[in-house]
Design an enzyme around this catalytic site. Sequence first.
Site, PDB file in Angstrom:
ATOM      1  N   HIS A  93       0.806  -1.221   0.000  1.00  0.00           N
ATOM      2  CA  HIS A  93       0.000   0.000   0.000  1.00  0.00           C
ATOM      3  C   HIS A  93       0.843   1.277   0.000  1.00  0.00           C
ATOM      4  O   HIS A  93       0.328   2.359  -0.274  1.00  0.00           O
ATOM      5  CB  HIS A  93      -1.014   0.001   1.162  1.00  0.00           C
ATOM      6  N   ASP A 136      -0.916  -7.413   1.436  1.00  0.00           N
ATOM      7  CA  ASP A 136      -0.252  -6.097   1.457  1.00  0.00           C
ATOM      8  C   ASP A 136       1.255  -6.300   1.631  1.00  0.00           C
ATOM      9  O   ASP A 136       1.803  -6.104   2.702  1.00  0.00           O
ATOM     10  CB  ASP A 136      -0.856  -5.271   2.612  1.00  0.00           C
ATOM     11  N   SER A 227       4.202   2.157   8.347  1.00  0.00           N
ATOM     12  CA  SER A 227       3.768   1.277   7.273  1.00  0.00           C
ATOM     13  C   SER A 227       4.985   0.614   6.627  1.00  0.00           C
ATOM     14  O   SER A 227       5.986   1.276   6.368  1.00  0.00           O
ATOM     15  CB  SER A 227       3.070   2.078   6.184  1.00  0.00           C
TER      16      SER A 227
END
Length: 271
Positions: A93, A136, A227
Site C-alpha cells: 500500500h 499487502d 507502514s
Amino acid sequence: MKGVKMHSPCCSYKLILLSVLLVVLLTSTTSSEGVVPRTTNNVESSEKIYGGERVYATEFPSMAAIMHFRFLFWRFLCGGSIISKKYVLTAAHCFDQRLEDLTVTVGYVAYRYGAQHKITKIMKHENYSRELITNDIAILEVNPPFTFNADKKPAVLPGKYEVTPVGSSGTIVGWGWTESSHEDGLRKAQVQIWNQAECEEAFLNIMPSQICAGGYDVEVSVCYGDSGGPLFVDGILVGITSFMRGCATYVPNVFTRVSYFREWITLMTSV
Ligand SMILES: *[C@@H]1O[C@H](CO)[C@@H](O)[C@H](O)[C@H]1NC(C)=O
C-alpha cells in the site's frame, strides 16, 4: 506526479517568490498521506507519539527507510526490511500512488544519514487488494546493492507457514514519523501477538495471511510501526506493518504475515 523540481537556475524574484508560496501551499495541503500506517474507516489517524523507546544504531540492522522526492525535498514514505543484498520487503500500500524518484536508505537509525540506494523495481503482490488491504506485501529491488556490516544486515525470515504463538512478545520498529511531529531517530515498542478471533472482533475480516499485535496497555505505542516496517518475534521478521486504528487504543495493528508469503518471496527473489 506533480512534483516541483527545479533543475535550472532561473527567473526573476517574483517568480521565485511565487513558486515558494506555491510549494508551501501544496505541501501544507498534502501533508500526512503515506506517512503513518493506513487507517481503516471511521477511525481517525492519530499523529501523536506514545511510549516506545530509542534504539541503538546496530540493534535493527535490517531496518530500511523508503524515501521519495517531492516538492524539492526527500520525504519519508515507509519503513522496510532488508532481506538480501538486492531486496527490501515492505507493504504494497506504500505504492498506491504513483511515485517517482524513490530511494531506500539504510545503515543507521536516522534515515537522513543513511546510504542511498535507488529503487529499480517495485514488485507488489499480484493479489494485493487496496480495498480490503490484503496481500499487502511488496518487494523492492535496489541499486547499488547493499554491502553488509554491523549496521546493515538482512532480516531473518520465518519458515513457510511457520506459526507465531498467540501471546508472544513482539517488537515493532519505526520512525513513527508524521510531518507534523517526528523525532529524529528510530524507536521501538513492545506488542503482544493477538489471536485471530479477537482481532476479527476489532476488524471484521482478518485473513490467515494477516497477523495482529497490539500494545499491552493503552499507553504503549503502536504508532511507531511505520507502514511497511517490521514486527519481530524472537528476532524473526514475522510481520509487515499494514494498517492500524489510531494510536493508544487497545486495538491491535494488523500486519502482513510473512510466513504466509515465504514461497512468494523465494519465487520473486530466490531469497
Ligand atoms: C492470486 O489469486 C489467484 C486466485 O485465487 C491464485 O490462483 C494465485 O495463485 C494467487 N497468486 C499468488 C501469487 O498467490
